[in-house]
Design an enzyme around this catalytic site. Sequence first.
Site, PDB file in Angstrom:
ATOM      1  N   GLU A 177      91.375  34.738  50.126  1.00  0.00           N
ATOM      2  CA  GLU A 177      90.926  35.775  51.062  1.00  0.00           C
ATOM      3  C   GLU A 177      91.236  37.118  50.406  1.00  0.00           C
ATOM      4  O   GLU A 177      92.389  37.417  50.115  1.00  0.00           O
ATOM      5  CB  GLU A 177      91.660  35.643  52.392  1.00  0.00           C
ATOM      6  CG  GLU A 177      91.536  34.286  53.059  1.00  0.00           C
ATOM      7  CD  GLU A 177      90.260  34.123  53.862  1.00  0.00           C
ATOM      8  OE1 GLU A 177      89.564  35.147  54.062  1.00  0.00           O
ATOM      9  OE2 GLU A 177      89.956  32.998  54.286  1.00  0.00           O
ATOM     10  N   GLU A 196     111.075  15.854   0.764  1.00  0.00           N
ATOM     11  CA  GLU A 196     110.166  15.950  -0.379  1.00  0.00           C
ATOM     12  C   GLU A 196     110.774  15.114  -1.502  1.00  0.00           C
ATOM     13  O   GLU A 196     111.858  15.420  -2.001  1.00  0.00           O
ATOM     14  CB  GLU A 196     110.019  17.413  -0.807  1.00  0.00           C
ATOM     15  CG  GLU A 196     109.485  18.340   0.286  1.00  0.00           C
ATOM     16  CD  GLU A 196     107.979  18.224   0.477  1.00  0.00           C
ATOM     17  OE1 GLU A 196     107.310  17.604  -0.384  1.00  0.00           O
ATOM     18  OE2 GLU A 196     107.469  18.754   1.494  1.00  0.00           O
TER      19      GLU A 196
END
Length: 1609
Positions: A300, A709
């Site tokens: 509203e 790694e």
Amino acid sequence: MEISVHCVLLVLVLIPSTLQEIRLSESDLAKYHSYEDLEPEGRSLENKYPNLVKLRSIGKSVEGRELYVFQVTLGVGEERVVGKPMFKWVANMHGNEAVGRQMVIFMTQYLLSNYGIEDRVTRLLNNTDIWLMPSLNPDGFAAGQEGDCGNLQSGGAGRENAHRQDLNRNFPDQYRDGQDQNSLLTGREPETLAAMTWIVSNPFVLSGNLHGGSVVASYPFDDSRSHIMEGAYSAAPDDGMFKYLAIVYASNHKTMFRGNLCEGDNFPGGITNGAHWYDVPGGMEDFNYLHSNCFEITMELSCCKYPRRQVLPGEWSNNKESMLAYMESIHLGVSGLVQDEAGEAINKAIISVVGINHNITSTERGEYWRLLPEGEYTLVVSAVGYETSAPQSVILSKTSPSKVLNIQLVKRSVQTETTDITETPEPTDTSLRLNSDGFLTSPDFVYHHYDDLHNYMSFYAHRFPNITRLYTIGKSVQGRDLFAIEISDKPGVHELGEPEFKYVGNMHGNEVVGREILLVLIKYLCEGYGRNERVTKIVDSTRIHILPTMNPDGFENGREGDRQSLVGRPNANNKDLNRNFPDQFFTNEYNSVQEPETAAIMSWSQQYPFVLSANLHGGSLVANYPFDDTPNPTETSGNSYPSPDEETFVYLAKIYSLNHPRMKLGTACPGSGDHFESGITNGANWYSVAGGMQDWNYLNTNDFEITLELGCIKYPERKNLPTFWQENKESLLKYMEAVHIGVKGFITDTNNNPVVNASITVEGLDHDIRSTAEGEFWRLLAPGTYKITVSAPFYNPTSQTVEVSNIEPTATVLNFTLSPDESDLWSKSNDFNLVKNLDRSSYMLNDDIKSAIADIENSYSSLAEALINEADWQMVVPGLRLALDPDSALTDSIPKVKILLVGGLYGAQPIGRELLIRLARHIGEGVKVGDNVITMILKNAEIYILPAVDMNGFKITEESQCSYKDVSRMNQETGNLFSDPVKDPAARAVESLMSQVQFDYALSIEGNGMFVRYPWDTPGSGELEITGVLEHLANTYLKSHPIMYNTSDPCQGKNINGKQLEKETFPMGSVEGSKILPTLYTNSFLDFAWKNFQVPAISAHISCCNFPKSKTILDYWKENMAPLLKVLSRAHQGVWGTVLDAQNKPISGASIKLVGRTVMTGSDGKFISVLPAGSFKMEISCKEHITKLVGFSVTDDLMTRRDVILESRAVSNLVYHNLTQKTTSLNSLVVQYPSYVQLLKMESNTVLRISKDLGSDNRPPILLFGFDKLGSEIAVNLAEFLTTRMNKDDMITVLLETYDLYVGFPDLEYPSSSSSEPCSEQDRREMKMVSELKMHEDRFKCLLSLGFYSGSSSIFIPQGEDASGMKKIADGFQGASSTLARCSGEPGAGRTVTPTSRISGPAAMVGLSCCSQPDNLGEIWDFTKMCVVESLVGVQGVHIHIFDTAGVEVNAKSNITIHSNKTRIHILGERSDVWRLVPAGFWTLEIQVEGFKPTSVNVTVYPGEVRHIRARVESSSRVPVLAVFAFLATGITVCILGYLSCKMDSRNPKSERSYSFKPLKRKDDLFSDDSEDDLQLDEDLKRMGIDTDYQNYSGSESSDIEDLLLTKP
């Protein structure tokens, strides 16, 4: 090659733009579009933005008007991209509610004009299919009238459609209508049917329905089963999500969040449940939710339904941000694809959320979108013909509010596992011997492509079924299974207390070493189990999961021998999987959508309670640990960004690197230039990677992961594989064993039930883990001492301190038992059962603060005022005012102390924000329920709260940032930006408020330690007179705080950011800011408040951590509620009063200087100041008035009243009165001041007695008497002056506390004969003298008598012994000139002082004027008043009270001689007490009383004092023996008490009572005996066995014994 237009657009918007937002013009906004305007507008937009917008229609209205819809999205003419959700706006459902219609049109224009310019808009159109319907009721709009505001009760012209049907009552209702097709369709209007078809035919996800007539966001359900008209809350299963959506809209709306804009509205936060507001069967929002996948709420937008067009620009401003934020909410929750094993979409699969009774279904293309707020959820997916999916756990957080979760379902007719291996499973045969490398047979070091890998893993799963389980976690882009193998002594089962571990290899397809050594590890573990003690222990104690390849598609593209290329690195979609995970800082083109492999890992990681993992890569040689990136996008390398568990990650990384023969050396790969100390690195320091897997694991699961790694060559030749295995074998095993470091245990409740999802917090480490469904936890930690706290909803937190050694490694066992949370009981007992104050789920965001303020105003409207958006300063810093209604029965006349409470001065220290909002609720509720303490606070105070000052600083700070990485950041926060002049907007806002309100004191709530700080903060600023007040306030907070006051160093030993705080890291107790080194608080609020506004301000530092975890908010509230209230209660300790003029009228703007601070009186003349206990003086001044210095005392917890009358510098304007008028004036005083004024009639004279104690006759009386017309007028004014100044003028108050003043005049009427000319001196020596007035039975009873007469300026005093004393008083009156006295003769001649025998005793007759009725009455009064006061102040003498040895007053003829070396004064009397003026000095009193032996007393009289002497006389007559015994029998008690009283006097060598012009410290009725008599009495009492020691009760210097003795019979 043809390139589509939208591809070009997409590329263009990725280029950084410097263009500014295109705003709709005022003229474009201030108009309504008619139905006829829509089609031309749509076609125009299509021509201008052909690839972004299409005008479509979903049907027609009753009167044949098209129901137009704008479709706005990138590639609008093409098929919708898979995964792009659909959003819709529907407006003007009620035709006369027109604002929403225009908002939809304006939003369409705004989106199109800003695409490619505003990133936000561009993202929306790229990622969302947006449909905007201006009007569902065009017929009604055509019938409506601009300016018709209507209301919620009246429909108004145009509300209904052309059939006069309310479309928002026309949809199928869940309670009213059936579910068959006939029930769904019967009676529906054309517009309704069109909307229903549109809704169910499209996969809309989110929708907004725009209305008017109120300002609120309303959410389902719109009606209830009971259909009660209002007040029946009807919650949808997704009530939490709907509330969240409503809050998104309301909180971003410029006014909606207030909730009370329209008449009768009261919506806390601007939201409401639809049915709770009012019951609406057949609403559209409920239909969306119940019959489609779409969530819809109703907004509203305006109180006026169809307002004038001039207001539309303002409405656009109010709603634009709300609409954008609401559309963005479509991407919250979980989304993904539901597919079968072949990757084909599954339509109408049911997506269920455990615990929420509302399912959604997948689209024809397998898509689903499940809106969910923050929280933890379990999703289950099912479809006809498929096996139901395993439960999928999903965590949605503030940092990760959306998740992609792709689901693969297995057809029921297909086997879920197959294998090519036909060998019979081999039971574990421990008789087979391992070779020297630990294998039964040496491994074949070859590369295993997909089929080989599958066969290899299947072989070991089949060969070792007792310890293995082969399964798949998902599929790659090209459909390859992501196979994982579990190795455990009980495969397929999670054993209680056993941690789970995983290795992941081959994430980058061409980084292959990890893939192959993990396959070798599988063989090593399987073959070593039962044969190798270490392996057996690992497998028995750990559930191990190994995924050799995460990227099988990429591997197939790789090339053996590849050293550093990118060939095969990404997946089949060319995506780098280690950039594809959701990132804590950045969402970009690499991780905005998760690849299938990524999604599979995420799902897998959240399905199992992994504790530790590693991700095996290649291309370098290092162990890399989180975090992998920093929040600064420009930092690519060289800048470490440690996680909270930095120390533990370093420990874990070194476990791997230091057991690797080459990695630990940190040697760089050729050409890289890298060197890694000990072979480890922080990921971000090496190079920054957003979207990495290790960070995601750490932030979203309990799993600690590092990246390994394994070598400089990514795809080495196979001949090198044995070397890689040998180098990594020990590291792999050691790292698996590290899953057992730290602490582990179980969390149960008091009934021994597991506590699920409990948070395990390590003090100082901003990273919690959660307990499993069985209450287990494993917390990895490096060696050290830790304080661990476990908390869970509905339980009380509990803590233990533990020493972690990690020997072997073996985790330290630490079990926790949680007792039920008693916070609700605490709340009921201490916090008025305020549920909101118990919330500790998260910190309030800036908009949440505003909403909370608005909610408080709505909840406590009689005392709370939200200070939001109504003044310029409020736009920057929201505030709240708490004060009782001035008309409330609770208010009183005392002025209100104005208190300023400040939170969030430093954005990085936000705990004050939370506490002050809770305090405001507490005060509001306290007044509401009538709590005495809270009500008393607000009776005395007006409280202003600024809970969140540095709102910008808060935005850039993250929870758990306990300390500043660089303390210089404080100089960028508002708390240190109160410079001169003030430039910071937030600081200026505070300055603006302080310039409008005269605050009495201020308190700031901060972090950065646990102590209380007060000014100065700037070194070298000098001394502060106000320091006593500051210390008083600081100590009030400190002594009420349970930790600060009872702990010498509250922060010592606390773990902050992984480091234990040493002793005295922070200040302790209460401290002046300038004493803190190094200087931290520059340009501080405390200094600013005092320098600029003279407001004493303190800061309470309440947390060693700047930004403590949200779950501790409640603890801080419990700790600080009492100190906060105690500081507020100081509002009723100090001084207050009214400054009046001589006519008793209040003086506005009077200045009161007190302890270095100046306060001003208000329009009512009142002032107030908060002070510590003690004695003070204040200077009161005002223009045209005489400055006055007033003393007073303050006692604990009381507000001392000190009214003050300022005398005017102007000449008093007085007139003469007749006898009736004078008598009336005195009677008026009696009526007004009955407690210390008494009217007497004596010898045809009217006398007013003025006394502090009318019931006592032991005070020295002083007579002031006015003869004739002038004298009597002076007497009347003296009576009024002395009476009205009681308790308002220090000098007068002390006089009336010391003496009884009798002011009188004859009952005679005098003729009027005003004279302005000088008059001749008359001989008045024969007139009646004041000493002749018999005011008492004994005419010598008056200590001093002053008479005032006219006709002469002469002053008559006695001759002889009283002359010297009265000469001093007469000299005070001599200063008047002949001009004042109006005496003819030589100008300037003074008054004469004439001794006369007519006056006896201490008395004087003062001639006021040679004229009998001079016209300068005011001047004469002003001079006489001053002289009288000075005379009374200087009075000195003795008061003699005669008792016999039994302590009974002696009323007999007496002859008293008072003498010194030079003077003898004789007094004759017939009463027990006599007063006499004597000069200062040493005197001997010789007392002869008829019937008693003579006695003498020595006394010293000091200037300005009346010494009070008690003289005991011994009877000279013999008393019969029997009479003595009779007396003893009846009066022994009185005698003993008398002796004790004498003893008390004798113990004080200066016990003679004195009256002086100063506050009295002893009772008026104390007297002194001769010290030699006292000594004798002491000895007599001791012989009788009576102890003469006494106790001092209640601070009085008199005893109850004396009180009894001195009470007259």
